[in-house]
Write a protein that holds these residues in place. Structure first.
Motif, PDB file in Angstrom:
ATOM      1  N   SER A 153      -5.602  -1.782   9.945  1.00  0.00           N
ATOM      2  CA  SER A 153      -6.534  -2.746  10.300  1.00  0.00           C
ATOM      3  C   SER A 153      -5.814  -3.810  11.211  1.00  0.00           C
ATOM      4  CB  SER A 153      -7.420  -2.832   9.770  1.00  0.00           C
ATOM      5  OG  SER A 153      -7.188  -3.218   8.692  1.00  0.00           O
ATOM      6  N   MET A 154      -6.032  -4.819  12.015  1.00  0.00           N
ATOM      7  CA  MET A 154      -5.311  -5.178  12.635  1.00  0.00           C
ATOM      8  C   MET A 154      -6.113  -6.830  12.366  1.00  0.00           C
ATOM      9  SD  MET A 154      -5.101  -4.531  16.234  1.00  0.00           S
ATOM     10  CE  MET A 154      -3.947  -6.095  17.176  1.00  0.00           C
ATOM     11  N   HIS A 155      -5.379  -7.637  12.443  1.00  0.00           N
ATOM     12  CA  HIS A 155      -5.825  -9.148  12.082  1.00  0.00           C
ATOM     13  C   HIS A 155      -5.098 -10.187  12.577  1.00  0.00           C
ATOM     14  CE1 HIS A 155      -8.006  -7.488   7.759  1.00  0.00           C
ATOM     15  NE2 HIS A 155      -6.876  -6.215   8.247  1.00  0.00           N
ATOM     16  N   GLN A 156      -6.095 -11.076  13.090  1.00  0.00           N
ATOM     17  CA  GLN A 156      -5.306 -12.423  13.556  1.00  0.00           C
ATOM     18  C   GLN A 156      -5.248 -13.067  12.476  1.00  0.00           C
ATOM     19  OE1 GLN A 156      -7.953 -14.871  16.505  1.00  0.00           O
ATOM     20  NE2 GLN A 156      -5.903 -16.005  16.194  1.00  0.00           N
ATOM     21  N   VAL A 157      -3.175 -13.853  12.246  1.00  0.00           N
ATOM     22  CA  VAL A 157      -2.751 -14.211  11.560  1.00  0.00           C
ATOM     23  C   VAL A 157      -2.747 -15.604  12.036  1.00  0.00           C
ATOM     24  CG1 VAL A 157      -2.559 -12.261  10.182  1.00  0.00           C
ATOM     25  CG2 VAL A 157      -0.596 -12.964  11.229  1.00  0.00           C
ATOM     26  N   GLY A 158      -2.516 -15.704  13.471  1.00  0.00           N
ATOM     27  CA  GLY A 158      -2.235 -17.067  13.401  1.00  0.00           C
ATOM     28  C   GLY A 158      -2.050 -17.657  15.272  1.00  0.00           C
ATOM     29  N   ILE A 166      -2.222 -14.171  17.538  1.00  0.00           N
ATOM     30  CA  ILE A 166      -0.906 -13.447  16.832  1.00  0.00           C
ATOM     31  C   ILE A 166      -1.403 -12.694  16.113  1.00  0.00           C
ATOM     32  CG2 ILE A 166       0.962 -13.638  15.326  1.00  0.00           C
ATOM     33  CD1 ILE A 166       1.250 -16.807  16.119  1.00  0.00           C
ATOM     34  N   TRP A 167      -1.142 -11.204  16.633  1.00  0.00           N
ATOM     35  CA  TRP A 167      -1.915 -10.101  15.620  1.00  0.00           C
ATOM     36  C   TRP A 167      -0.585  -9.518  14.676  1.00  0.00           C
ATOM     37  CZ3 TRP A 167      -6.922  -9.075  15.667  1.00  0.00           C
ATOM     38  CH2 TRP A 167      -7.553 -10.216  17.332  1.00  0.00           C
ATOM     39  N   ALA A 168      -1.357  -9.084  13.507  1.00  0.00           N
ATOM     40  CA  ALA A 168      -0.367  -7.837  12.932  1.00  0.00           C
ATOM     41  C   ALA A 168      -1.372  -6.817  12.317  1.00  0.00           C
ATOM     42  CB  ALA A 168       0.081  -9.237  11.269  1.00  0.00           C
ATOM     43  N   LEU A 169      -0.600  -6.329  12.312  1.00  0.00           N
ATOM     44  CA  LEU A 169      -1.383  -4.643  11.020  1.00  0.00           C
ATOM     45  C   LEU A 169      -1.491  -4.197   9.705  1.00  0.00           C
ATOM     46  CD1 LEU A 169       0.507  -2.265  13.466  1.00  0.00           C
ATOM     47  CD2 LEU A 169      -2.393  -2.714  13.484  1.00  0.00           C
ATOM     48  N   LYS A 170      -3.187  -4.818   9.085  1.00  0.00           N
ATOM     49  CA  LYS A 170      -2.688  -3.864   7.646  1.00  0.00           C
ATOM     50  C   LYS A 170      -2.870  -2.418   7.780  1.00  0.00           C
ATOM     51  CE  LYS A 170      -5.494  -5.670   3.597  1.00  0.00           C
ATOM     52  NZ  LYS A 170      -7.167  -6.445   3.615  1.00  0.00           N
ATOM     53  N   ILE A 171      -2.136  -2.289   6.934  1.00  0.00           N
ATOM     54  CA  ILE A 171      -2.085  -1.044   6.007  1.00  0.00           C
ATOM     55  C   ILE A 171      -2.463  -0.620   5.027  1.00  0.00           C
ATOM     56  CG2 ILE A 171      -0.659   1.669   6.404  1.00  0.00           C
ATOM     57  CD1 ILE A 171       0.705   0.603   8.943  1.00  0.00           C
ATOM     58  N   GLY A 172      -3.425   0.284   4.740  1.00  0.00           N
ATOM     59  CA  GLY A 172      -3.732   0.849   3.140  1.00  0.00           C
ATOM     60  C   GLY A 172      -5.118   1.195   2.778  1.00  0.00           C
ATOM     61  N   ILE A 173      -4.427   2.101   1.731  1.00  0.00           N
ATOM     62  CA  ILE A 173      -5.682   2.492   1.727  1.00  0.00           C
ATOM     63  C   ILE A 173      -7.155   1.765   0.389  1.00  0.00           C
ATOM     64  CG2 ILE A 173      -6.602   4.650  -0.502  1.00  0.00           C
ATOM     65  CD1 ILE A 173      -4.646   5.509  -0.126  1.00  0.00           C
ATOM     66  N   VAL A 217       4.265   7.758  -0.150  1.00  0.00           N
ATOM     67  CA  VAL A 217       3.810   6.728   0.418  1.00  0.00           C
ATOM     68  C   VAL A 217       2.301   6.360  -0.109  1.00  0.00           C
ATOM     69  CG1 VAL A 217       3.238   6.601   2.747  1.00  0.00           C
ATOM     70  CG2 VAL A 217       5.345   7.137   2.245  1.00  0.00           C
ATOM     71  N   THR A 218       1.764   7.958  -0.146  1.00  0.00           N
ATOM     72  CA  THR A 218       0.257   7.603  -0.772  1.00  0.00           C
ATOM     73  C   THR A 218       0.425   6.628  -2.148  1.00  0.00           C
ATOM     74  OG1 THR A 218      -0.194   9.908  -0.403  1.00  0.00           O
ATOM     75  CG2 THR A 218      -1.515   8.912  -2.146  1.00  0.00           C
ATOM     76  N   THR A 219       1.530   6.267  -2.844  1.00  0.00           N
ATOM     77  CA  THR A 219       0.866   5.714  -4.083  1.00  0.00           C
ATOM     78  C   THR A 219       1.371   3.607  -3.473  1.00  0.00           C
ATOM     79  OG1 THR A 219       2.096   7.626  -4.932  1.00  0.00           O
ATOM     80  CG2 THR A 219       2.179   4.877  -5.667  1.00  0.00           C
ATOM     81  N   PHE A 220       2.034   4.271  -2.537  1.00  0.00           N
ATOM     82  CA  PHE A 220       2.429   2.266  -2.172  1.00  0.00           C
ATOM     83  C   PHE A 220       0.877   2.375  -1.050  1.00  0.00           C
ATOM     84  CE2 PHE A 220       6.949   3.839  -0.781  1.00  0.00           C
ATOM     85  CZ  PHE A 220       7.708   3.365  -2.279  1.00  0.00           C
ATOM     86  N   LEU A 221       0.425   2.953  -0.672  1.00  0.00           N
ATOM     87  CA  LEU A 221      -0.977   2.472   0.072  1.00  0.00           C
ATOM     88  C   LEU A 221      -1.941   2.584  -0.666  1.00  0.00           C
ATOM     89  CD1 LEU A 221      -1.089   4.588   3.496  1.00  0.00           C
ATOM     90  CD2 LEU A 221       0.624   2.539   2.991  1.00  0.00           C
ATOM     91  N   ASN A 222      -1.855   2.942  -1.823  1.00  0.00           N
ATOM     92  CA  ASN A 222      -2.957   2.785  -2.599  1.00  0.00           C
ATOM     93  C   ASN A 222      -3.363   1.817  -4.100  1.00  0.00           C
ATOM     94  OD1 ASN A 222      -5.226   5.172  -3.637  1.00  0.00           O
ATOM     95  ND2 ASN A 222      -3.643   6.913  -3.803  1.00  0.00           N
ATOM     96  N   GLU A 223      -1.103   1.457  -4.069  1.00  0.00           N
ATOM     97  CA  GLU A 223      -1.517  -0.172  -5.038  1.00  0.00           C
ATOM     98  C   GLU A 223      -1.055  -0.793  -4.524  1.00  0.00           C
ATOM     99  OE1 GLU A 223      -1.581   0.556  -8.356  1.00  0.00           O
ATOM    100  OE2 GLU A 223      -1.893   2.323  -8.074  1.00  0.00           O
ATOM    101  N   MET A 224      -0.192  -1.556  -3.086  1.00  0.00           N
ATOM    102  CA  MET A 224      -0.557  -2.453  -2.045  1.00  0.00           C
ATOM    103  C   MET A 224      -1.496  -1.900  -1.067  1.00  0.00           C
ATOM    104  SD  MET A 224       3.566  -3.108  -3.431  1.00  0.00           S
ATOM    105  CE  MET A 224       4.456  -1.733  -2.974  1.00  0.00           C
ATOM    106  N   ASP A 225      -1.533  -3.439  -0.462  1.00  0.00           N
ATOM    107  CA  ASP A 225      -1.864  -2.951   1.169  1.00  0.00           C
ATOM    108  C   ASP A 225      -0.698  -4.230   1.755  1.00  0.00           C
ATOM    109  OD1 ASP A 225      -4.219  -2.708   0.772  1.00  0.00           O
ATOM    110  OD2 ASP A 225      -5.219  -4.882   0.323  1.00  0.00           O
TER     111      ASP A 225
END
Length: 439
Positions: A153-158, A166-173, A217-225
């Motif tokens: 998802s995209m998020h405006q962070v500033g 200022i846009w950032a990408l958020k990646i996570g399950i 990588v699946t674990t990374f996305l499961n455990e963290m955003d």
């Protein structure tokens, strides 16, 4: 040495030079770096500071790299109108120099031409092994998030001083639970193109490997955003494409080169104004009127305060360093042992990719003393234990004009170092910095 009059004369000189050739740069005409040279030289330790200031703060020059433990040399770009005079000054001061890059424009033309972005207009097939204009990056981020909306998802962070988002990408399950956030940013310094290209490649790589069923990588996305901010200094980055490729700062206020702030000197850290920073608005390391005076640093830092950070990594170039707090003082962080241990593993993982050597150490010891930096602020104010600043390729052969053929090798190296940090976080019992526990 009557040929130089240090002191107030230096500032007057800078504004005289600005008046003679700076106003022409207010138009959108792209600046040519034809005849600009990058000189490499070491300044004697006993040289009067007034002369050092003259050599480094003149409007004639742009400091690309300061001395460090690895090298005692400055890399300084000098404009063609004054390079002979500058060399003569070095000679009179007894300073030997080498012409490191004989014509900066040649490198720009050969290795990072904006023409490459006219070849493809479809953001779905944007080439991640090329440098890209901001509008194309933003279109790609939008498409990337929409086509992978189950994990991206995209998020405006500033916002910027010119009112851009200022846009950032958020990646996570997705999960109902609050997950720790692994933050990465790039292009806080506008001319460091390799950093943004690296971060975009890493974001895409993680999603691709998740789709392919990669268990780690699946674990990374499961455990963290995962938050990816590929272009922090949006105004400055756009300006590097339209007008001045070597622009570093934000684009707030001022006139010509006497505008903008070095955003990585604008964070609220102890000893503000100490180290490689300046209160001179024309300087490339101008720190601003106060901490968080800039919209870019102020708004993004406010956003960072709202998320549970597990790691904070800021990408820079160039030097091939893996850095950690502190920059504002020589005293070590209470987390120094763990930071050093993780950094050592990271540079080892980087080396195993392409046999490219990175050094690791504190900002103050390995790079140079500096206050107002984002990783010190994140470590102290946000209590982020694992706060790192990474200086990507190279060590000066190309400097800020690293050819695009090095994007993929650089990104692959960093990716392996980044995964080292992620593994440490998943194994750690505590992610809060030790310094914060004392307060």
């Amino acid at each position: 040495m009557s040929f130089i009059k240090p002191g107030c004369f230096l500032r007057l000189l800078a504004f005289v030079v600005l008046a003679s050739n700076g106003f022409a740069r207010l138009s959108n005409k792209r600046k040519s770096y034809r005849g600009y040279e990058v000189l490499k030289f070491a300044v004697p330790s006993d040289l009067d500071q007034s002369f050092v200031d003259y050599l480094l703060n003149s409007e004639w020059v742009d400091v690309w790299k300061y001395p460090s433990l690895r090298s005692r040399h400055f890399d300084v770009m000098v404009n063609p109108q004054h390079k002979d005079e500058y060399k003569e000054t070095l000679h009179k001061l007894g300073i030997s120099y080498r012409v490191w890059i004989s014509d900066v424009q040649n490198l720009i033309d050969e290795n990072a031409s904006p023409k490459q972005n006219r070849r493809r207009r479809n953001p779905r097939i944007m080439r991640l092994d090329r440098y890209n204009v901001y509008s194309k990056i933003l279109r790609w981020m939008t498409t990337f998030s929409r086509t992978n909306n189950d994990v991206v998802s995209m998020h405006q962070v500033g916002t910027t001083s010119h009112g851009r988002r200022i846009w950032a990408l958020k990646i996570g399950i997705r999960s109902n639970a609050t997950k720790p956030v692994f933050w990465q940013d790039s292009l806080i310094h506008a001319r460091e193109w390799i950093t943004g290209a690296t971060l975009l490649w890493v974001a895409n790589r993680m999603v691709r490997q998740y789709r392919q069923g990669d268990p780690e990588v699946t674990t990374f996305l499961n455990e963290m955003d995962w938050m990816f901010l590929p272009v922090w200094n949006v105004d400055g980055y756009i300006y590097t494409w339209t007008t001045e490729r070597m622009w570093r700062k934000s684009r707030s206020g001022g006139l010509g080169h006497c505008r903008g702030v070095d955003l990585n000197r604008n964070f609220d850290t102890p000893n503000l104004a100490e180290g490689k920073t300046s209160n001179f608005v024309c300087s490339g390391v101008y720190r601003g009127t106060r901490a968080f005076s800039e919209s870019e640093s102020n708004t993004v830092s406010a956003y960072l305060k709202t998320i549970p950070l597990a790691a904070f990594i800021s990408l820079h170039s160039y030097a091939q360093y893996w850095l950690y707090p502190y920059g504002f003082q020589s005293n070590q962080s209470l987390d120094h042992f763990d930071l050093e241990r993780v950094a050592r593993k990271a540079v080892k993982a980087i080396y195993q990719v392409n046999k490219i050597k990175y050094k690791h150490g504190t900002v103050e010891a390995l790079a140079y003393p500096v206050s107002g930096g984002s990783i010190d602020w994140a470590h102290i104010s946000l209590c982020v234990k694992y706060a790192f600043g990474i200086e990507l390729r190279d060590t000066g052969r190309y400097g800020f004009v690293l050819p695009d053929r090095y994007i993929l090798p650089t990104a692959r190296e960093y990716y392996q170092g980044m995964k080292v940090v992620a593994r440490e976080i998943l194994e750690a019992d505590d992610l809060i910095s030790e310094s914060c526990k004392l307060n």
